[in-house]
Design a protein around this motif. Structure first.
Motif, short mmCIF file in Angstrom:
data_model
loop_
_atom_site.label_atom_id
_atom_site.label_comp_id
_atom_site.label_asym_id
_atom_site.label_seq_id
_atom_site.Cartn_x
_atom_site.Cartn_y
_atom_site.Cartn_z
N VAL A 50 -17.85 -15.66 7.96
CA VAL A 50 -19.23 -14.72 8.31
C VAL A 50 -18.02 -13.35 8.77
CG1 VAL A 50 -20.23 -16.62 8.52
CG2 VAL A 50 -19.20 -16.12 10.68
N ALA A 51 -17.15 -13.37 9.15
CA ALA A 51 -16.83 -12.21 9.88
C ALA A 51 -16.40 -11.08 9.12
CB ALA A 51 -15.29 -12.44 10.78
N VAL A 52 -16.35 -11.06 8.14
CA VAL A 52 -16.30 -10.64 7.09
C VAL A 52 -17.73 -10.33 5.52
CG1 VAL A 52 -14.89 -9.58 4.37
CG2 VAL A 52 -13.64 -10.69 6.81
N ARG A 53 -18.42 -11.13 5.63
CA ARG A 53 -19.73 -11.23 5.06
C ARG A 53 -20.58 -12.70 5.39
NH1 ARG A 53 -19.09 -12.46 -1.15
NH2 ARG A 53 -21.46 -12.10 -1.00
N PRO A 54 -21.53 -11.53 6.11
CA PRO A 54 -22.54 -12.40 6.63
C PRO A 54 -23.45 -13.08 5.99
CG PRO A 54 -23.33 -10.07 7.00
CD PRO A 54 -21.91 -9.83 6.35
N PHE A 55 -23.37 -12.96 5.01
CA PHE A 55 -24.21 -14.00 3.65
C PHE A 55 -24.24 -14.89 3.18
CE2 PHE A 55 -23.44 -9.61 2.42
CZ PHE A 55 -24.53 -9.13 3.03
N PHE A 56 -25.34 -16.03 3.55
CA PHE A 56 -25.81 -17.64 3.38
C PHE A 56 -26.39 -17.49 2.75
CE2 PHE A 56 -28.22 -16.54 6.27
CZ PHE A 56 -29.58 -16.95 6.27
N GLN A 114 -33.69 -11.19 6.27
CA GLN A 114 -33.35 -11.28 4.65
C GLN A 114 -33.82 -12.18 4.35
OE1 GLN A 114 -29.98 -8.49 4.33
NE2 GLN A 114 -30.68 -6.41 4.20
N LEU A 115 -34.56 -12.75 4.26
CA LEU A 115 -34.49 -14.30 3.30
C LEU A 115 -34.92 -14.11 2.39
CD1 LEU A 115 -35.52 -16.84 6.20
CD2 LEU A 115 -33.56 -16.52 5.09
N LYS A 116 -34.43 -14.82 1.18
CA LYS A 116 -35.08 -14.45 0.10
C LYS A 116 -34.99 -15.67 -1.23
CE LYS A 116 -34.13 -9.16 -0.57
NZ LYS A 116 -33.35 -8.30 -1.08
N SER A 117 -36.28 -16.50 -1.58
CA SER A 117 -36.30 -17.11 -2.28
C SER A 117 -36.37 -17.10 -3.28
CB SER A 117 -36.96 -18.95 -1.70
OG SER A 117 -36.90 -18.35 -0.57
N ALA A 137 -35.18 -24.10 5.55
CA ALA A 137 -34.18 -22.97 6.43
C ALA A 137 -34.18 -22.26 8.09
CB ALA A 137 -33.69 -22.23 5.20
N GLU A 138 -34.87 -22.16 7.59
CA GLU A 138 -35.28 -21.46 9.34
C GLU A 138 -35.15 -21.70 9.97
OE1 GLU A 138 -39.11 -19.21 8.53
OE2 GLU A 138 -39.36 -18.27 6.75
N SER A 139 -35.81 -23.14 10.09
CA SER A 139 -35.49 -24.31 11.04
C SER A 139 -33.82 -25.15 11.56
CB SER A 139 -36.24 -25.54 10.51
OG SER A 139 -37.80 -25.57 10.38
N TRP A 140 -32.69 -24.89 11.02
CA TRP A 140 -31.98 -25.30 10.81
C TRP A 140 -31.50 -23.90 11.81
CZ3 TRP A 140 -26.88 -23.13 10.04
CH2 TRP A 140 -26.08 -24.21 9.88
N LEU A 141 -31.46 -22.71 11.37
CA LEU A 141 -30.64 -21.82 11.79
C LEU A 141 -31.65 -21.14 13.39
CD1 LEU A 141 -31.25 -19.17 8.42
CD2 LEU A 141 -28.72 -20.09 9.48
N THR A 142 -32.93 -21.56 12.88
CA THR A 142 -33.27 -20.84 14.37
C THR A 142 -32.81 -22.03 15.26
OG1 THR A 142 -35.26 -20.10 13.63
CG2 THR A 142 -35.67 -21.04 15.91
N GLU A 143 -32.84 -23.64 15.33
CA GLU A 143 -32.74 -24.57 15.82
C GLU A 143 -31.22 -24.68 17.17
OE1 GLU A 143 -33.07 -28.04 13.84
OE2 GLU A 143 -35.09 -28.36 13.47
N ARG A 181 -31.51 -17.11 0.00
CA ARG A 181 -30.45 -16.43 0.39
C ARG A 181 -31.07 -15.73 1.59
NH1 ARG A 181 -26.69 -16.57 -3.88
NH2 ARG A 181 -28.21 -17.51 -5.58
N GLY A 182 -29.67 -15.23 2.46
CA GLY A 182 -30.13 -14.38 4.12
C GLY A 182 -29.12 -13.72 4.32
N ALA A 183 -28.97 -13.69 5.28
CA ALA A 183 -27.97 -12.67 5.85
C ALA A 183 -28.50 -13.27 7.92
CB ALA A 183 -27.99 -11.47 5.83
#
Length: 122
Positions: free
Chosen positions: A50-56, A94-97, A81-87, A11-13
């Motif tokens: 995402v305009a209302v809640r930035p969480f994923f 706030q990544l938490k697993s 997850a980090e790779s998908w977002l960064t790419e 999870r993160g934002a």
């Protein structure tokens, strides 16, 4: 040894998204709707507006042979997850697993009944 199944959530934002990135995520929201979330080997991304809640949340399904394999599976899920977002250039914070070994999960009433049948006790 028997194979164990692990369910891992990361999870993160989203953070610092541009207007274009928000529009991109909004356009793809239907395929990432939380009502269609599933645990998959490649990881499934789910988020709300995402305009209302930035969480994923990313949901991953992994397997291993021992209980200790869950640590490596969790690290791989976080990296994926980090790779998908960064790419895609999406900022995040706030990544938490959290990981669950399904072989240790308690069975519900139906699961206990099916296990008893499999053992020959009705």
């Amino acid at each position: 040894m028997s194979s164990r199944t692990f369910r891992i959530t990361v999870r993160g934002a989203f953070d610092g998204l541009t207007a274009g990135q928000r529009a991109e995520l909004t356009a793809a929201a239907a395929e990432h709707d939380v009502l269609h979330a599933a645990f998959t080997a490649e990881g499934h991304l789910a988020y709300d507006d995402v305009a209302v809640r930035p969480f994923f949340t990313f949901r991953f399904l992994e397997t291993g042979e021992t209980e200790e394999d869950i640590l490596d599976a969790t690290a791989r899920a976080e990296l994926a997850a980090e790779s998908w977002l960064t790419e895609r250039g999406y900022g995040f914070k706030q990544l938490k697993s959290r990981a669950q070994d399904l072989s240790l999960a308690p069975l519900g009433k139906r699961g206990r009944r099916e296990a008893a049948r499999a053992d020959g006790r009705s």
